[in-house]
Write an enzyme that holds these catalytic residues in place. Structure first.
Site, PDB file in Angstrom:
ATOM      1  N   LYS A  15       0.783  -1.209  -0.026  1.00 26.70           N
ATOM      2  CA  LYS A  15       0.022   0.061   0.040  1.00 26.70           C
ATOM      3  C   LYS A  15       0.803   1.153  -0.005  1.00 26.70           C
ATOM      4  CE  LYS A  15      -3.903  -2.578   1.959  1.00 26.70           C
ATOM      5  NZ  LYS A  15      -4.261  -3.218   3.238  1.00 26.70           N
TER       6      LYS A  15
ATOM      7  N   ASP B  23     -11.030   2.661   4.734  1.00 25.80           N
ATOM      8  CA  ASP B  23     -11.094   1.343   4.502  1.00 25.80           C
ATOM      9  C   ASP B  23     -12.755   1.068   4.567  1.00 25.80           C
ATOM     10  OD1 ASP B  23      -9.506  -0.517   3.787  1.00 25.80           O
ATOM     11  OD2 ASP B  23      -8.844  -0.955   5.920  1.00 25.80           O
TER      12      ASP B  23
ATOM     13  N   GLN C 298      -4.386  -1.982   9.721  1.00 27.51           N
ATOM     14  CA  GLN C 298      -4.392  -3.388   9.129  1.00 27.51           C
ATOM     15  C   GLN C 298      -4.757  -4.599   9.816  1.00 27.51           C
ATOM     16  OE1 GLN C 298      -3.279  -3.877   5.622  1.00 27.51           O
ATOM     17  NE2 GLN C 298      -3.822  -5.906   6.105  1.00 27.51           N
TER      18      GLN C 298
END
Ligand code: NAP
Length: 294
Positions: A54, A121, A98
Site C-alpha cells: 500500500k 477502508d 491493518q
C-alpha cells in the site's frame, strides 16, 4: 464458448493513474499531498507485505504515506491512543488499520474510533450503515467491494435490473458488495454456509460474486451461460510444478467457469489489484472532504 477475461490489472492501473492525476492537481492547489497512515500491530508477515504494498502504491501515485508500528504486545489503550493521534493529525488524510489485529485486541472498538472522514477502508459502522440504507450516501465504500463494482462498470457489464448472487456475507466483502449491487438496481440474493441448494441459486444469476474463501468451490455447471463472474477468493493450493510449491486460485473453478460464463475475473489479476487502487481513490477523496474541495 470462452468467457471474456475481465482484466483487473489493467483496470486497476487506470484507477491508479486517475488517483495520481487527481493527487497532482490537489498538490498544485494546496501545496499538500493526500496522505495515508497505516497502523500495523504485531509482526504478521502477510500484514507487513500488504502494508508495504500500500505504501509503495501511494508513492507511485504521488500520495504520501506513513506506517505506524506497534508491537504484538500493545494494549488496547495503546492502539486506541495511536488512532486518536492520527485522527487529530492534519497531515493524515486517511487511516488504515491493518487487520487482523493480534489476538486479545478488540478490532471493532478500534475501527469504531477512526474518524468518519478518514475511514478510507470504509469499515466504520456508520459508513456500512449508510451503504445499506436507501437514499443515504456513505463517505467511503470498502475497497474490495468498490473494486468489484468498478470491474463490472468499467467492463461495460450492465447491473440495473439484473439478477445478482453474492456467495459470502462477510462484513468486508459479501455484505457491502450485495449492498452496492442493490444500490445499482440489481436484484440481489446473498448466500452463505447455511444456504440450501446453492447451485440452484447461483444458476439464476446474471452476475455472480464469489467471496467464500474455499478454493474452486463454485463449479462451472452451476453457472447460467453468459453470466458475469467476479471471483474475490484468493486461496493457496499446493502445486509441485511451482518453485514456491503453491499457486493461487479463486473461489470459482476457473477452468470450468471460463467455458460457461460471458465474462470472468482471473485469479490472480482480477479483483486483487483493485483493492489497493480503490484505497488510493478513497485517500484522495478523504483529502478533498477535509479541504472542502470537489
Ligand atoms: P470470510 O469472512 O471467511 O467469509 C466467508 C463467507 O463465505 C461467509 O459468509 C461464509 O458463510 C461463506 N461460506 C463459507 N463456506 C460456505 C459454503 N460452503 N457455502 C456457502 N457459503 C459459504 O471471508 P472474506 O473475508 O469475505 O473473504 C472471502 C475470500 O475473499 C477469501 O478467499 C479472501 O482471501 C478473499 N479476499 C480477497 C480480497 C482481495 O482480493 N483484495 C479482499 C478480501 C478477501 P457464513 O457467514 O454462514 O459463515
Amino acid at each position: 464458448m470462452t468467457a471474456r477475461l475481465i482484466d483487473g490489472k489493467a483496470i486497476a492501473e487506470a484507477v491508479r493513474r486517475e488517483a495520481a492525476a487527481e493527487s497532482t492537481r490537489l498538490k498544485t492547489l494546496t501545496g499538500q499531498a493526500p496522505t495515508l497512515a497505516a497502523v500495523l500491530v504485531g509482526e504478521d508477515p502477510a500484514s507487513q507485505t500488504y502494508v508495504g504494498a500500500k505504501g509503495k502504491a501511494c508513492a507511485e501515485a504521488g500520495l504520501g504515506s506513513s506506517t505506524h508500528r506497534l508491537p504484538a504486545t500493545a494494549t488496547q489503550g495503546e492502539v486506541e491512543t495511536l488512532v486518536r493521534q492520527l485522527n487529530a493529525a492534519p497531515a493524515v488524510s486517511g487511516i488504515l488499520v491493518q487487520l487482523p489485529l493480534p489476538k486479545g485486541l478488540n478490532e471493532q472498538a478500534v475501527l469504531d474510533l477512526i474518524s468518519l472522514d478518514k475511514d478510507v477502508d470504509g469499515f466504520h459502522p456508520m459508513n456500512i450503515g449508510q451503504l445499506v440504507m436507501k437514499g443515504r450516501t456513505p463517505q467511503f465504500i470498502p475497497c474490495t467491494p468498490a473494486g468489484c463494482i468498478a470491474l463490472l462498470v468499467r467492463s461495460g457489464i450492465p447491473i440495473a435490473g439484473k439478477d445478482a448472487v453474492v456467495v459470502g456475507r462477510s462484513n468486508i466483502v459479501g455484505v457491502p458488495v450485495a449492498a452496492l449491487l442493490q444500490n445499482a438496481d440489481a436484484t440481489v440474493t446473498t448466500c452463505h454456509s447455511r444456504t440450501q441448494d446453492l447451485p440452484d441459486k447461483v444458476r439464476r444469476a446474471d452476475i455472480v460474486v464469489a467471496a467464500i474463501g474455499r478454493p474452486e468451490f463454485v463449479r462451472g455447471e452451476w453457472l447460467k451461460p453468459g453470466c458475469a463472474v467476479i471471483d474475490v477468493g484468493i486461496n493457496r493450493i499446493e502445486d509441485a510444478s511451482k518453485k514456491s510449491g503453491f499457486r493461487l486460485v479463486g473461489d470459482v473453478n476457473f477452468a470450468e467457469a471460463v467455458a460457461v460464463a460471458g465474462e470472468i475475473t482471473p485469479v490472480p489479476g482480477g479483483v486483487g489489484p483493485m483493492t489497493i487502487a480503490m484505497l488510493l481513490t478513497n485517500t484522495v477523496r478523504a483529502f478533498k472532504l477535509q479541504h472542502g474541495l470537489t
